[in-house]
Design a protein around this motif. Structure first.
Motif, mmCIF file in Angstrom:
data_model
loop_
_atom_site.group_PDB
_atom_site.id
_atom_site.type_symbol
_atom_site.label_atom_id
_atom_site.label_comp_id
_atom_site.label_asym_id
_atom_site.label_seq_id
_atom_site.Cartn_x
_atom_site.Cartn_y
_atom_site.Cartn_z
ATOM 1 N N ARG A 192 0.827 -1.204 0.000
ATOM 2 C CA ARG A 192 0.000 0.000 0.000
ATOM 3 C C ARG A 192 0.866 1.261 0.000
ATOM 4 N NH1 ARG A 192 -4.657 -0.667 4.484
ATOM 5 N NH2 ARG A 192 -4.840 1.551 3.967
ATOM 6 N N PRO A 193 0.611 2.174 -0.919
ATOM 7 C CA PRO A 193 1.429 3.397 -0.994
ATOM 8 C C PRO A 193 1.071 4.397 0.102
ATOM 9 C CG PRO A 193 -0.337 3.467 -2.619
ATOM 10 C CD PRO A 193 -0.411 2.108 -1.978
ATOM 11 N N GLY A 194 2.015 5.297 0.382
ATOM 12 C CA GLY A 194 1.748 6.404 1.292
ATOM 13 C C GLY A 194 1.822 6.078 2.765
ATOM 14 N N SER A 195 2.457 4.967 3.119
ATOM 15 C CA SER A 195 2.521 4.591 4.530
ATOM 16 C C SER A 195 3.779 5.158 5.185
ATOM 17 C CB SER A 195 2.514 3.072 4.680
ATOM 18 O OG SER A 195 3.797 2.532 4.406
ATOM 19 N N MET A 196 3.849 4.986 6.514
ATOM 20 C CA MET A 196 5.016 5.436 7.289
ATOM 21 C C MET A 196 6.027 4.314 7.471
ATOM 22 S SD MET A 196 4.358 8.606 7.938
ATOM 23 C CE MET A 196 5.415 9.061 9.312
ATOM 24 N N TRP A 197 5.966 3.311 6.627
ATOM 25 C CA TRP A 197 6.842 2.137 6.764
ATOM 26 C C TRP A 197 8.310 2.553 6.757
ATOM 27 C CZ3 TRP A 197 4.907 -3.204 5.810
ATOM 28 C CH2 TRP A 197 5.900 -4.163 5.988
ATOM 29 N N HIS A 231 3.648 9.665 16.396
ATOM 30 C CA HIS A 231 4.575 9.979 15.295
ATOM 31 C C HIS A 231 5.174 11.369 15.500
ATOM 32 C CE1 HIS A 231 4.635 6.770 12.282
ATOM 33 N NE2 HIS A 231 3.369 6.512 12.587
ATOM 34 N N ASN A 232 4.356 12.314 15.959
ATOM 35 C CA ASN A 232 4.874 13.662 16.230
ATOM 36 C C ASN A 232 5.946 13.623 17.309
ATOM 37 O OD1 ASN A 232 3.151 14.763 14.355
ATOM 38 N ND2 ASN A 232 1.624 15.463 15.848
ATOM 39 N N ARG A 233 5.699 12.862 18.350
ATOM 40 C CA ARG A 233 6.660 12.763 19.451
ATOM 41 C C ARG A 233 7.971 12.102 18.986
ATOM 42 N NH1 ARG A 233 4.374 11.941 25.438
ATOM 43 N NH2 ARG A 233 2.954 13.734 25.485
ATOM 44 N N LEU A 234 7.843 11.073 18.214
ATOM 45 C CA LEU A 234 9.043 10.401 17.704
ATOM 46 C C LEU A 234 9.854 11.354 16.830
ATOM 47 C CD1 LEU A 234 7.555 6.897 16.757
ATOM 48 C CD2 LEU A 234 9.205 7.360 18.588
ATOM 49 N N ARG A 235 9.161 12.138 16.029
ATOM 50 C CA ARG A 235 9.840 13.024 15.096
ATOM 51 C C ARG A 235 10.655 14.098 15.812
ATOM 52 N NH1 ARG A 235 5.757 14.416 12.673
ATOM 53 N NH2 ARG A 235 5.422 16.506 13.548
ATOM 54 N N ILE A 236 10.153 14.607 16.948
ATOM 55 C CA ILE A 236 10.863 15.688 17.645
ATOM 56 C C ILE A 236 11.700 15.175 18.822
ATOM 57 C CG2 ILE A 236 9.087 17.347 16.981
ATOM 58 C CD1 ILE A 236 8.027 17.255 19.855
ATOM 59 N N LEU A 293 0.701 2.885 10.500
ATOM 60 C CA LEU A 293 1.253 3.109 9.165
ATOM 61 C C LEU A 293 0.618 4.308 8.460
ATOM 62 C CD1 LEU A 293 1.555 -0.562 7.887
ATOM 63 C CD2 LEU A 293 3.439 1.066 8.146
ATOM 64 N N PHE A 294 -0.646 4.578 8.783
ATOM 65 C CA PHE A 294 -1.372 5.675 8.141
ATOM 66 C C PHE A 294 -2.004 6.566 9.212
ATOM 67 C CE2 PHE A 294 -1.354 1.982 5.370
ATOM 68 C CZ PHE A 294 -0.879 2.507 4.171
ATOM 69 N N PRO A 295 -1.180 7.280 9.978
ATOM 70 C CA PRO A 295 -1.703 8.105 11.078
ATOM 71 C C PRO A 295 -2.448 9.328 10.558
ATOM 72 C CG PRO A 295 0.620 8.533 10.763
ATOM 73 C CD PRO A 295 0.293 7.389 9.857
ATOM 74 N N ALA A 296 -3.301 9.873 11.419
ATOM 75 C CA ALA A 296 -3.973 11.123 11.088
ATOM 76 C C ALA A 296 -2.969 12.272 11.142
ATOM 77 C CB ALA A 296 -5.108 11.374 12.077
ATOM 78 N N THR A 297 -3.197 13.267 10.307
ATOM 79 C CA THR A 297 -2.354 14.465 10.340
ATOM 80 C C THR A 297 -2.857 15.377 11.463
ATOM 81 O OG1 THR A 297 -1.967 14.346 7.955
ATOM 82 C CG2 THR A 297 -1.559 16.464 9.034
#
Length: 335
Positions: A192-197, A231-236, A293-297
């Protein structure tokens, strides 16, 4: 002489007709079992052995009808466990054995259960289930790798679902079925395209995050939003701060979490350490995996349970709002 031969021919024809009618009549008779019978046909069983099994289980006792039916139908009888319902004819009984569709036990494994919680569901269907053997296999790195799992444990790789396990399944067979189901989801998601894999880096990390999402979610609709917060927490570089990871360390699934537990130096303690844990803390379902894999923005970095009976959360992007929502939640609890 011709008369004699003609008479013999007529007699043989009549006898053949009688035998055919008689066989059809016997084949049309119903088996003797008055309720569903469970039988096992061992590998290499001859037709005579199958007849003995049917006879011993009170299903069929007419030896001649069995042999004539076998000769007429010539079924390819399979080995295994079979359920024989009441009210069947002999050809129908043999068709079940020929089909190879072995008897199963249906077991539902709920989402978000840790590996050591799953035996409680399996024991209901398998009274002789060996919990110690199950736990050893789950924690056996060699066994994990034999199933295609690149991890030291099967924690997180046991996909929750309703399974038709073989009726004689043992701990190893059940684990193989559950892991295979998990890896099937992996193969589907990978396409599936567009995932956070790529962002997460591996299927193991996908399952690790999904397990936290699963444990923190009260209602399915919030999974993508909670995944977005993580995902936001991991990113920062902000700790996930998920209490379920602390509960996993101490197998403290309910009740209060103590300060000493929050100070644990376990790498699973996301209240103390940044990034993902070494592995999953439970076995996430398909929806939690999809959310990871497909989190909300979202710009949210915090969430707290409303504790108003809705099983939903307040979400906020800053600590000040988060603390206000914590106060609201406390009032909802009557504090």
């Amino acid at each position: 002489m011709k008369k004699i031969l003609l008479i013999l021919a007529i007699i043989l024809a009549l006898l053949g007709t009688f035998l055919t009618v008689n066989l059809k009549s016997r084949m049309g008779e119903l088996a003797k079992n008055t309720e569903t019978a469970l039988i096992e046909v061992p590998k290499g069983s001859s037709p005579a052995k199958v007849f003995q099994i049917l006879k011993q289980n009170g299903i069929w006792s007419d030896d001649l009808a069995f042999r004539l039916t076998m000769k007429r139908l010539n079924p390819n009888l399979k080995a295994g466990w079979f359920e024989i319902p009441a009210g069947l004819t002999l050809p129908q009984v043999l068709a079940i054995i020929e089909s190879g569709k072995v008897a199963v036990r249906r077991v539902t494994i709920p989402e978000g259960r840790a590996s050591w919680e799953i035996p409680a569901y399996l024991k209901k269907a398998y009274p002789d289930f060996n919990e110690n053997r199950w736990n050893k296999l789950v924690q056996d790195p060699k066994f994990a790798r034999s199933l295609g799992v690149e991890a030291n444990s099967l924690e997180g790789y046991l996909l929750p679902d309703t399974y038709p396990f073989p009726i004689d399944a043992d701990e190893e067979t059940i684990l193989k079925h559950m892991v295979a189901a998990n890896l099937k989801v992996r193969d589907e998601m990978e396409k599936r395209p567009g995932s956070m894999w790529k962002t997460l880096g591996s299927w193991h990390k996908v399952l690790t995050l999904a397990s936290v999402v699963e444990e923190e979610t009260g209602i399915p609709e919030e999974r993508p939003l909670i995944a977005g917060v993580f995902h936001n927490r991991l990113r920062i570089g902000m700790p996930l701060g998920a209490d379920p990871t602390v509960r996993f360390i101490f197998r403290n699934l309910t009740g209060p979490i103590y300060k000493s537990q929050l100070n644990s130096n376990s790498p699973y303690n996301t209240r103390k350490f940044k990034g993902l844990m070494p592995g999953p803390i439970s076995n996430p379902g398909r929806k939690a995996i999809e959310a990871a894999l497909f989190p909300a923005t979202t710009d949210a970095l915090y969430f707290v349970a409303k504790d108003d009976g809705s099983m939903t959360h307040f979400f906020s992007s800053n600590l000040a709002d988060h603390n206000k929502y914590k106060d609201v939640a406390a009032k909802n609890r009557g504090e």
